[in-house]
Design a protein around this motif. Structure first.
Motif, PDB file in Angstrom:
ATOM      1  N   ARG A 121      -7.879   3.397  -4.393  1.00  0.00           N
ATOM      2  CA  ARG A 121      -7.417   4.140  -5.558  1.00  0.00           C
ATOM      3  C   ARG A 121      -8.546   4.334  -6.559  1.00  0.00           C
ATOM      4  O   ARG A 121      -9.442   3.519  -6.645  1.00  0.00           O
ATOM      5  CB  ARG A 121      -6.266   3.392  -6.234  1.00  0.00           C
ATOM      6  CG  ARG A 121      -5.010   3.352  -5.375  1.00  0.00           C
ATOM      7  CD  ARG A 121      -3.862   2.649  -6.062  1.00  0.00           C
ATOM      8  NE  ARG A 121      -4.035   1.213  -6.109  1.00  0.00           N
ATOM      9  CZ  ARG A 121      -4.087   0.490  -7.226  1.00  0.00           C
ATOM     10  NH1 ARG A 121      -3.976   1.092  -8.398  1.00  0.00           N
ATOM     11  NH2 ARG A 121      -4.241  -0.816  -7.184  1.00  0.00           N
ATOM     12  N   TYR A 161      -6.804   2.283   1.911  1.00  0.00           N
ATOM     13  CA  TYR A 161      -6.396   3.170   0.806  1.00  0.00           C
ATOM     14  C   TYR A 161      -7.101   2.685  -0.435  1.00  0.00           C
ATOM     15  O   TYR A 161      -6.902   1.564  -0.882  1.00  0.00           O
ATOM     16  CB  TYR A 161      -4.885   3.160   0.591  1.00  0.00           C
ATOM     17  CG  TYR A 161      -4.479   4.204  -0.431  1.00  0.00           C
ATOM     18  CD1 TYR A 161      -4.466   5.548  -0.097  1.00  0.00           C
ATOM     19  CD2 TYR A 161      -4.138   3.835  -1.731  1.00  0.00           C
ATOM     20  CE1 TYR A 161      -4.115   6.520  -1.027  1.00  0.00           C
ATOM     21  CE2 TYR A 161      -3.792   4.792  -2.669  1.00  0.00           C
ATOM     22  CZ  TYR A 161      -3.770   6.122  -2.315  1.00  0.00           C
ATOM     23  OH  TYR A 161      -3.446   7.077  -3.232  1.00  0.00           O
ATOM     24  N   ASP A 204      -5.186  -4.554  -4.564  1.00  0.00           N
ATOM     25  CA  ASP A 204      -5.063  -4.050  -3.199  1.00  0.00           C
ATOM     26  C   ASP A 204      -5.657  -5.049  -2.213  1.00  0.00           C
ATOM     27  O   ASP A 204      -6.706  -5.645  -2.465  1.00  0.00           O
ATOM     28  CB  ASP A 204      -5.788  -2.716  -3.052  1.00  0.00           C
ATOM     29  CG  ASP A 204      -5.179  -1.631  -3.919  1.00  0.00           C
ATOM     30  OD1 ASP A 204      -3.952  -1.609  -4.062  1.00  0.00           O
ATOM     31  OD2 ASP A 204      -5.945  -0.803  -4.465  1.00  0.00           O
ATOM     32  N   ARG A 206       0.827  -1.207   0.000  1.00  0.00           N
ATOM     33  CA  ARG A 206       0.000   0.000   0.000  1.00  0.00           C
ATOM     34  C   ARG A 206       0.859   1.254   0.000  1.00  0.00           C
ATOM     35  O   ARG A 206       0.493   2.295  -0.558  1.00  0.00           O
ATOM     36  CB  ARG A 206      -0.889  -0.044   1.242  1.00  0.00           C
ATOM     37  CG  ARG A 206      -1.755   1.170   1.499  1.00  0.00           C
ATOM     38  CD  ARG A 206      -2.469   1.077   2.838  1.00  0.00           C
ATOM     39  NE  ARG A 206      -1.553   1.228   3.962  1.00  0.00           N
ATOM     40  CZ  ARG A 206      -1.932   1.313   5.231  1.00  0.00           C
ATOM     41  NH1 ARG A 206      -3.217   1.219   5.542  1.00  0.00           N
ATOM     42  NH2 ARG A 206      -1.046   1.457   6.189  1.00  0.00           N
ATOM     43  N   TYR A 223       1.546   3.590  -3.002  1.00  0.00           N
ATOM     44  CA  TYR A 223       0.582   4.601  -3.433  1.00  0.00           C
ATOM     45  C   TYR A 223       0.353   5.698  -2.398  1.00  0.00           C
ATOM     46  O   TYR A 223       0.205   6.862  -2.757  1.00  0.00           O
ATOM     47  CB  TYR A 223      -0.745   3.939  -3.790  1.00  0.00           C
ATOM     48  CG  TYR A 223      -0.663   3.168  -5.084  1.00  0.00           C
ATOM     49  CD1 TYR A 223      -0.739   3.828  -6.313  1.00  0.00           C
ATOM     50  CD2 TYR A 223      -0.469   1.796  -5.088  1.00  0.00           C
ATOM     51  CE1 TYR A 223      -0.638   3.132  -7.498  1.00  0.00           C
ATOM     52  CE2 TYR A 223      -0.367   1.094  -6.276  1.00  0.00           C
ATOM     53  CZ  TYR A 223      -0.454   1.769  -7.478  1.00  0.00           C
ATOM     54  OH  TYR A 223      -0.336   1.078  -8.664  1.00  0.00           O
ATOM     55  N   ARG A 224       0.306   5.346  -1.134  1.00  0.00           N
ATOM     56  CA  ARG A 224      -0.024   6.367  -0.128  1.00  0.00           C
ATOM     57  C   ARG A 224       1.179   6.806   0.693  1.00  0.00           C
ATOM     58  O   ARG A 224       1.076   7.662   1.555  1.00  0.00           O
ATOM     59  CB  ARG A 224      -1.158   5.917   0.783  1.00  0.00           C
ATOM     60  CG  ARG A 224      -0.849   4.759   1.713  1.00  0.00           C
ATOM     61  CD  ARG A 224      -1.962   4.522   2.717  1.00  0.00           C
ATOM     62  NE  ARG A 224      -1.653   5.117   4.022  1.00  0.00           N
ATOM     63  CZ  ARG A 224      -2.518   5.190   5.038  1.00  0.00           C
ATOM     64  NH1 ARG A 224      -3.747   4.743   4.891  1.00  0.00           N
ATOM     65  NH2 ARG A 224      -2.161   5.718   6.187  1.00  0.00           N
TER      66      ARG A 224
END
Length: 233
Positions: free
Chosen positions: A233, A231, A225, A126, A129-130
């Motif tokens: 997307r 999170y 994911d 994760r 992306y975050r």
């Protein structure tokens, strides 16, 4: 039967992936020490990935699927000594990204030479992306690199039947995650996960098993994911 090389196979997500695959595949794992069906290889060392690939080929004859799961999650605060900070960055990149890239390259060349299809499953995070904590720039960057590499492989080699997928878990209930949750205040972190709990290793393992053996070819390049909607997307 499908022949699979799986890195980081001795514990946590890797051990769960190993168990999920074994009924339907021949699996050779990697860890830091030799064990049954596991080749000891320190991926922090230059040349280790190539030696691992060669040893796995000797045991399996051919390799049909590569699963890159090995990784480290080590704090590297910005106020560390300059040399220590750079060494921490390079160690994480070496294990999490460079060794994975070396194995992907060897796998692709192996399949090209034989004129056969193959699959790569990269276990990212994760964090790709975050992002992650201020002490984990290197970890987030390494996993973002793994995702970008996966997409590039998928686009570049799909016409040859070489498929690539990535999985981005959030917190997963391994020993590493348990330590992190305890040190950072588990209740606060769990409040950020709408599902109300972290993922279990067998949940990530099922995704890896499916991508390795059953996912349709048109999914190549997909990033899946597994983070309890922490999170989206």
């Amino acid at each position: 039967m499908t022949n699979i090389l799986l890195t980081g196979a001795s514990r946590g997500i890797g051990a769960a992936i190993h168990d999920a695959l074994r009924p339907a595949a021949r699996v050779i794992g990697q860890a830091t020490r030799d064990a049954d069906d596991i080749i000891g290889a320190d991926l922090d060392r230059p040349g280790a990935a190539a030696a691992l690939w060669s040893a796995a080929l000797d045991r399996l004859g051919t390799i049909d699927v590569l699963i890159n799961n090995a990784g480290v999650f080590e704090a590297n605060p910005i106020d560390a000594d300059d040399a220590d900070w750079t060494a921490g960055w390079e160690r994480t990149m070496r294990i999490n990204l460079t060794a994975s890239a070396e194995l992907c390259r060897l796998a692709i060349k192996h399949w090209q030479a034989r004129g056969v299809a193959g699959r790569i499953v990269n276990v990212a995070s994760r964090a790709a992306y975050r992002g992650d904590s201020p002490a984990h720039w290197h970890y987030a960057a390494s996993k973002a690199g793994m995702v970008a590499m996966t997409k590039t492989i998928a686009r570049g080699y799909a016409g040859q039947g070489i498929l690539a997928f990535a999985i981005c878990p959030g917190f997963t209930m391994t020993g590493m995650a348990e330590d992190y949750l305890a040190s950072r205040g588990g209740d606060k972190l769990l409040a950020d996960i709408p599902l109300g709990r972290v993922a279990m290793p067998d949940e990530v393992a099922e995704m890896a098993r499916w991508l390795a053996l059953d996912a349709p070819a048109s999914m190549t390049g997909a990033v899946l994911d597994v983070n309890g909607a922490s999170y989206v997307r």
